[in-house]
Design a protein around this motif. Structure first.
Motif, PDB file in Angstrom:
ATOM      1  N   ASP A  45      27.295  36.660  35.336  1.00  0.00           N
ATOM      2  CA  ASP A  45      27.889  36.614  36.610  1.00  0.00           C
ATOM      3  C   ASP A  45      29.498  36.701  36.779  1.00  0.00           C
ATOM      4  OD1 ASP A  45      25.351  35.920  37.659  1.00  0.00           O
ATOM      5  OD2 ASP A  45      25.597  33.781  37.409  1.00  0.00           O
ATOM      6  N   VAL A  46      30.069  37.474  37.465  1.00  0.00           N
ATOM      7  CA  VAL A  46      31.475  37.852  37.911  1.00  0.00           C
ATOM      8  C   VAL A  46      32.272  36.601  38.396  1.00  0.00           C
ATOM      9  CG1 VAL A  46      33.267  39.654  38.619  1.00  0.00           C
ATOM     10  CG2 VAL A  46      30.740  40.160  37.984  1.00  0.00           C
ATOM     11  N   TYR A  47      33.066  35.953  37.241  1.00  0.00           N
ATOM     12  CA  TYR A  47      33.874  35.061  38.071  1.00  0.00           C
ATOM     13  C   TYR A  47      35.319  35.385  38.173  1.00  0.00           C
ATOM     14  CZ  TYR A  47      30.274  31.223  37.333  1.00  0.00           C
ATOM     15  OH  TYR A  47      29.224  30.591  37.219  1.00  0.00           O
ATOM     16  N   LEU A  48      35.878  35.266  39.441  1.00  0.00           N
ATOM     17  CA  LEU A  48      37.087  35.728  39.634  1.00  0.00           C
ATOM     18  C   LEU A  48      38.126  34.288  40.134  1.00  0.00           C
ATOM     19  CD1 LEU A  48      36.438  38.877  41.740  1.00  0.00           C
ATOM     20  CD2 LEU A  48      37.305  38.824  39.417  1.00  0.00           C
ATOM     21  N   SER A  49      38.739  33.920  39.199  1.00  0.00           N
ATOM     22  CA  SER A  49      39.734  32.539  39.467  1.00  0.00           C
ATOM     23  C   SER A  49      41.006  33.181  40.279  1.00  0.00           C
ATOM     24  CB  SER A  49      40.117  32.282  38.218  1.00  0.00           C
ATOM     25  OG  SER A  49      39.015  31.463  37.482  1.00  0.00           O
ATOM     26  N   ILE A  50      41.154  32.662  41.479  1.00  0.00           N
ATOM     27  CA  ILE A  50      42.031  33.073  42.217  1.00  0.00           C
ATOM     28  C   ILE A  50      43.467  32.194  42.456  1.00  0.00           C
ATOM     29  CG2 ILE A  50      42.674  33.594  44.727  1.00  0.00           C
ATOM     30  CD1 ILE A  50      40.288  35.451  43.287  1.00  0.00           C
ATOM     31  N   PRO A  51      44.427  32.540  41.796  1.00  0.00           N
ATOM     32  CA  PRO A  51      45.653  31.626  41.459  1.00  0.00           C
ATOM     33  C   PRO A  51      45.826  31.145  42.922  1.00  0.00           C
ATOM     34  CG  PRO A  51      45.784  33.775  40.266  1.00  0.00           C
ATOM     35  CD  PRO A  51      44.805  33.983  41.255  1.00  0.00           C
ATOM     36  N   GLU A  52      46.555  29.753  42.952  1.00  0.00           N
ATOM     37  CA  GLU A  52      46.987  29.007  44.218  1.00  0.00           C
ATOM     38  C   GLU A  52      48.188  29.849  44.548  1.00  0.00           C
ATOM     39  OE1 GLU A  52      49.671  25.494  43.175  1.00  0.00           O
ATOM     40  OE2 GLU A  52      47.672  25.231  41.964  1.00  0.00           O
ATOM     41  N   ASN A  53      48.859  30.565  43.911  1.00  0.00           N
ATOM     42  CA  ASN A  53      50.204  31.100  44.267  1.00  0.00           C
ATOM     43  C   ASN A  53      50.105  32.262  45.288  1.00  0.00           C
ATOM     44  OD1 ASN A  53      52.197  29.449  42.961  1.00  0.00           O
ATOM     45  ND2 ASN A  53      52.246  30.814  41.045  1.00  0.00           N
ATOM     46  N   ASN A  54      48.797  33.049  44.931  1.00  0.00           N
ATOM     47  CA  ASN A  54      48.586  34.218  45.805  1.00  0.00           C
ATOM     48  C   ASN A  54      48.054  33.515  47.152  1.00  0.00           C
ATOM     49  OD1 ASN A  54      47.709  35.419  42.757  1.00  0.00           O
ATOM     50  ND2 ASN A  54      48.183  37.072  44.106  1.00  0.00           N
ATOM     51  N   ILE A  55      47.019  32.455  46.949  1.00  0.00           N
ATOM     52  CA  ILE A  55      46.680  31.898  48.233  1.00  0.00           C
ATOM     53  C   ILE A  55      47.826  31.380  49.245  1.00  0.00           C
ATOM     54  CG2 ILE A  55      45.006  29.954  49.145  1.00  0.00           C
ATOM     55  CD1 ILE A  55      43.501  30.240  46.638  1.00  0.00           C
ATOM     56  N   PHE A  56      48.746  30.405  48.512  1.00  0.00           N
ATOM     57  CA  PHE A  56      49.757  29.971  49.303  1.00  0.00           C
ATOM     58  C   PHE A  56      50.891  30.674  49.884  1.00  0.00           C
ATOM     59  CE2 PHE A  56      48.741  25.673  46.911  1.00  0.00           C
ATOM     60  CZ  PHE A  56      47.466  25.582  47.674  1.00  0.00           C
ATOM     61  N   ASN A  57      51.140  31.775  48.931  1.00  0.00           N
ATOM     62  CA  ASN A  57      52.088  32.872  49.346  1.00  0.00           C
ATOM     63  C   ASN A  57      51.795  33.793  50.052  1.00  0.00           C
ATOM     64  OD1 ASN A  57      54.372  31.123  47.777  1.00  0.00           O
ATOM     65  ND2 ASN A  57      53.453  32.209  46.055  1.00  0.00           N
ATOM     66  N   ARG A  58      50.330  33.955  50.286  1.00  0.00           N
ATOM     67  CA  ARG A  58      49.563  35.159  51.039  1.00  0.00           C
ATOM     68  C   ARG A  58      50.103  36.235  50.519  1.00  0.00           C
ATOM     69  NH1 ARG A  58      51.215  32.356  56.787  1.00  0.00           N
ATOM     70  NH2 ARG A  58      50.019  30.431  56.583  1.00  0.00           N
ATOM     71  N   SER A  59      50.034  36.545  49.253  1.00  0.00           N
ATOM     72  CA  SER A  59      50.448  37.724  48.334  1.00  0.00           C
ATOM     73  C   SER A  59      49.068  38.284  47.806  1.00  0.00           C
ATOM     74  CB  SER A  59      51.280  37.469  47.291  1.00  0.00           C
ATOM     75  OG  SER A  59      50.890  36.505  46.181  1.00  0.00           O
ATOM     76  N   GLU A  60      49.120  39.685  47.489  1.00  0.00           N
ATOM     77  CA  GLU A  60      47.728  40.275  47.118  1.00  0.00           C
ATOM     78  C   GLU A  60      47.288  39.796  45.886  1.00  0.00           C
ATOM     79  OE1 GLU A  60      47.014  44.485  48.150  1.00  0.00           O
ATOM     80  OE2 GLU A  60      47.532  44.952  46.019  1.00  0.00           O
ATOM     81  N   PHE A  61      46.081  39.761  45.661  1.00  0.00           N
ATOM     82  CA  PHE A  61      45.938  39.376  44.132  1.00  0.00           C
ATOM     83  C   PHE A  61      44.955  40.434  43.758  1.00  0.00           C
ATOM     84  CE2 PHE A  61      41.591  38.620  42.140  1.00  0.00           C
ATOM     85  CZ  PHE A  61      41.933  37.722  40.802  1.00  0.00           C
ATOM     86  N   THR A  62      45.411  40.989  42.592  1.00  0.00           N
ATOM     87  CA  THR A  62      44.586  42.261  41.489  1.00  0.00           C
ATOM     88  C   THR A  62      44.288  41.568  40.378  1.00  0.00           C
ATOM     89  OG1 THR A  62      46.016  43.472  43.074  1.00  0.00           O
ATOM     90  CG2 THR A  62      44.806  44.405  40.919  1.00  0.00           C
ATOM     91  N   SER A  63      42.983  41.675  40.045  1.00  0.00           N
ATOM     92  CA  SER A  63      42.244  41.191  38.951  1.00  0.00           C
ATOM     93  C   SER A  63      42.626  42.042  37.680  1.00  0.00           C
ATOM     94  CB  SER A  63      41.026  40.985  39.046  1.00  0.00           C
ATOM     95  OG  SER A  63      40.325  42.433  38.857  1.00  0.00           O
ATOM     96  N   VAL A  64      42.579  41.504  36.416  1.00  0.00           N
ATOM     97  CA  VAL A  64      42.680  42.438  35.086  1.00  0.00           C
ATOM     98  C   VAL A  64      41.032  43.291  35.316  1.00  0.00           C
ATOM     99  CG1 VAL A  64      44.297  40.857  33.800  1.00  0.00           C
ATOM    100  CG2 VAL A  64      41.791  40.511  33.820  1.00  0.00           C
ATOM    101  N   PRO A  65      41.185  44.349  34.592  1.00  0.00           N
ATOM    102  CA  PRO A  65      39.814  45.027  34.537  1.00  0.00           C
ATOM    103  C   PRO A  65      38.554  43.988  33.928  1.00  0.00           C
ATOM    104  CG  PRO A  65      41.483  46.309  33.499  1.00  0.00           C
ATOM    105  CD  PRO A  65      42.258  45.135  33.674  1.00  0.00           C
ATOM    106  N   THR A  66      37.892  44.034  34.768  1.00  0.00           N
ATOM    107  CA  THR A  66      36.673  42.874  34.612  1.00  0.00           C
ATOM    108  C   THR A  66      35.525  43.409  34.349  1.00  0.00           C
ATOM    109  OG1 THR A  66      37.924  41.368  36.204  1.00  0.00           O
ATOM    110  CG2 THR A  66      35.607  40.970  35.786  1.00  0.00           C
ATOM    111  N   ARG A  67      34.642  43.003  33.182  1.00  0.00           N
ATOM    112  CA  ARG A  67      33.386  43.709  32.933  1.00  0.00           C
ATOM    113  C   ARG A  67      32.231  42.995  33.901  1.00  0.00           C
ATOM    114  NH1 ARG A  67      30.153  41.616  27.647  1.00  0.00           N
ATOM    115  NH2 ARG A  67      29.610  40.190  29.087  1.00  0.00           N
TER     116      ARG A  67
END
Length: 478
Positions: A25-47
């Motif tokens: 299963d693909v788990y993507l942990s979204i940092p609170e800074n991106n949520i609260f600052n409304r700034s784009e989230f980009t993951s590292v390359p994820t298998r």
């Protein structure tokens, strides 16, 4: 022993199989800074998948008609929350192939890599192979990695609640494992003060503020709290006392319960402040789109409390402690605001029109023999927010006749106050008539004017006409 051994191996095999599937299963942990600052989230390359064997795509007819690899949402158009009815639209998460076996697949003559896309209940191609195996193409064995992205606009448009949001995905290549997996967005549980209003300065510069009969309202700065969980706002004062320093440096205290805390709308309930935390939320603040809740705290003072406790010139200081606490009390966020209310020194002397002239008529023998005295009720209306002394003086040392100076000395007229036995002879030099006055608002003073017998007798033989002199009243702060 053989039976026991087989039993243990069976359990081991089942457990390992379960663990492997969960790991896919693909788990993507979204940092609170991106949520609260409304700034784009980009993951590292994820298998996302593993390709142990293949090196090229499926073609349906003699190397022509490629089968493009696809993703399909089999759980619906939304990411669903694990412990509530809340969801997120599929548009919240975008993805794009990053590599297969460490490199992007060859596009050959006609293949291409699609841009960032979102999951759909219809099959979405994540790579377009060349139209024929003859046109090149192919890829390496190994991990199939993707890059995931949440645009800033999605953070502003949606509410991200603490917990896991998942979507079930199916893919169409048997040799890629797993065939089915969950894409899970992990949202942290967090509360954070987004504004940092650490001080609030309030200045009172007019005595008219104390003449109002309505409740005084002091607005604090806008408060904004970013959060992924519902919360209540608790608040208290750091002490039961408000610290006071007069304009002359004399310390004192006031009771904090004179002040109430509330809000400019329905977000906060109104209560008297105390040194113990109280819940000021009539209903909890729910997670909203954009993950920020805002409100404007206000301080309230009744007209009577404001006049009785905050009239004296000086500085009143106290600290407010705010605590945004999750409804399950698992997390919280504190902020303190130092409030300073400064009352500037102000004073007024008002003489109503009816009291601007004081007349003595000498037309009988008794007037010259015994002198005269008269009390003018409320002749002076006095306001002063400091301790003070009241002075009186004349503009000249002699009375005037028709604008010309005479030899009638100003000291034949004596000034006193109702309630005081002291009468002060009038002089061009200021003379004190009220001692150790305390702060007062709109106090009416009864002023006594006296020409004693000796002064009256000095007028015998003077020309029958009108003699006048001007009087001035003034303050001195002590």
């Amino acid at each position: 022993m053989k039976t026991m051994r087989s039993f243990l191996i069976g359990i081991f095999t089942v457990c390992c199989g379960s663990t492997v599937m969960k790991a896919q299963d693909v788990y993507l942990s979204i940092p609170e800074n991106n949520i609260f600052n409304r700034s784009e989230f980009t993951s590292v390359p994820t298998r996302v998948m593993i390709n142990p064997n293949r090196t090229n795509w499926d073609y349906t007819f003699f190397g022509f008609g490629p089968t493009a690899p696809t993703f399909t949402s089999v759980s619906g158009p939304n990411f669903t929350h694990s412990s509530s009815a809340f969801n997120l639209p599929s548009s919240t998460l975008l993805w794009q192939l990053e590599s297969m076996g460490g490199q992007l697949p060859s596009t050959g003559l006609s293949g291409y890599l699609p841009g960032f896309q979102q999951f759909n209940t219809s099959a979405i191609r994540w790579f377009e192979p060349p139209a024929s195996i003859l046109f090149g193409g192919g890829f390496y064995r190994g991990n199939i990695n993707f890059t995931f992205k949440i645009p800033a606009s999605q953070f502003a448009a949606n509410s991200y609640r603490a917990g896991n949001y998942s979507m079930d995905i199916s893919q169409n290549y048997n040799d890629f494992t797993p065939r089915n997996f969950k894409t899970i967005l992990v949202i942290p549980s967090s509360i954070r003060w987004f504004t940092t209003s650490l001080t609030k300065y309030i200045e009172i510069s007019s005595l008219n503020d104390y003449r109002s009969t309505g409740t005084r309202v002091f607005t604090l700065d806008n408060a904004e709290i970013a959060h992924t969980t519902d919360f209540n706002l608790w608040a208290k004062a750091a002490s039961t006392n408000i610290q006071f320093t007069s304009s002359k440096g004399v310390p004192g205290t006031r009771n904090i319960s004179n002040i109430k805390l509330g809000g400019n709308g329905s977000a906060l309930t109104t209560k008297a402040l105390s040194a113990s935390f109280q819940n000021f939320s009539p209903a909890s603040f729910g997670v909203v789109a954009g993950n920020r809740s805002s409100f404007i705290p206000e301080l309230y003072l009744s007209a009577e409390d404001f006049k009785n406790n905050f009239f004296e010139a000086g500085t009143y200081t106290f600290e407010l402690n705010f605590n945004a606490t999750s409804t399950d009390n698992s997390i919280n966020s504190l902020q303190n605001t130092a409030v300073q209310l400064k009352v500037l020194p102000r004073s007024e002397i008002t003489i109503p029109n009816s009291g601007r002239n004081v007349n003595f008529n000498f037309n009988t023998a008794s007037h010259y023999t015994n002198g005269q005295s008269q009390m003018i009720p409320n002749q002076i209306v006095l306001s002063n927010n400091e301790s003070f002394e009241l002075y009186v003086k004349s503009d000249e040392n002699y009375f005037k006749k028709g604008g010309l100076q005479t030899n009638i000395n100003s000291n034949i007229l004596q000034i006193g106050m109702d309630g005081s036995s002291v009468d002060t002879p009038l002089s061009k030099t200021p003379k004190k008539i009220l001692f150790n006055g305390t702060p007062v608002l709109d106090r009416g003073l009864n002023i006594r004017y006296t020409i004693p017998p000796a002064g009256a007798q000095s007028l015998v033989g003077k020309e029958n006409t009108t003699y006048s002199i001007n009087l001035y009243y003034s303050f001195t702060a002590i």
